[in-house]
Design a protein around this motif. Structure first.
Motif, mmCIF file in Angstrom:
data_model
loop_
_atom_site.group_PDB
_atom_site.id
_atom_site.type_symbol
_atom_site.label_atom_id
_atom_site.label_comp_id
_atom_site.label_asym_id
_atom_site.label_seq_id
_atom_site.Cartn_x
_atom_site.Cartn_y
_atom_site.Cartn_z
ATOM 1 N N LYS A 1 0.829 -1.198 0.000
ATOM 2 C CA LYS A 1 0.000 0.000 0.000
ATOM 3 C C LYS A 1 0.866 1.252 0.000
ATOM 4 O O LYS A 1 1.934 1.269 0.590
ATOM 5 N N GLU B 1 -3.661 5.226 0.782
ATOM 6 C CA GLU B 1 -4.864 4.394 0.688
ATOM 7 C C GLU B 1 -4.903 3.578 -0.607
ATOM 8 O O GLU B 1 -5.886 2.891 -0.878
ATOM 9 N N ARG C 1 -3.977 0.547 -2.782
ATOM 10 C CA ARG C 1 -3.501 -0.836 -2.685
ATOM 11 C C ARG C 1 -2.731 -1.197 -3.951
ATOM 12 O O ARG C 1 -3.164 -0.896 -5.065
#
Length: 75
Positions: free
Chosen positions: A38, A41, A43
């Motif tokens: 990550k 925020e 991924r």
């Protein structure tokens, strides 16, 4: 190298801790099993050992190197 591409893509100043990329600008980098998973925020998804998506944006390759991320040319 994935780190260099992510720094270009997110456009922040890199910060390192213990020899590993720790932050890109204000975005914290998280690891699992020694692999980045990550950035903030966003991924990071991998397929067949290669970076495949960043926060839903598909990573495109040309000649084995990352060329575009979600339509944004990074190399």
């Amino acid at each position: 190298m994935i780190e260099e591409i992510l720094i270009k893509y997110f456009g922040g100043r890199p910060s390192y801790s213990g020899g590993r990329l720790d932050k890109i600008g204000d975005l914290r980098v998280e690891y699992s099993g020694g692999q980045m998973v990550k950035v903030g925020e966003y991924r990071l998804e991998y397929s067949a050992g290669r970076l495949y998506k960043i926060g839903g944006n598909i990573v495109e390759y040309s000649g084995g190197k990352i060329y575009k991320i979600g339509g944004i040319r990074v190399n």
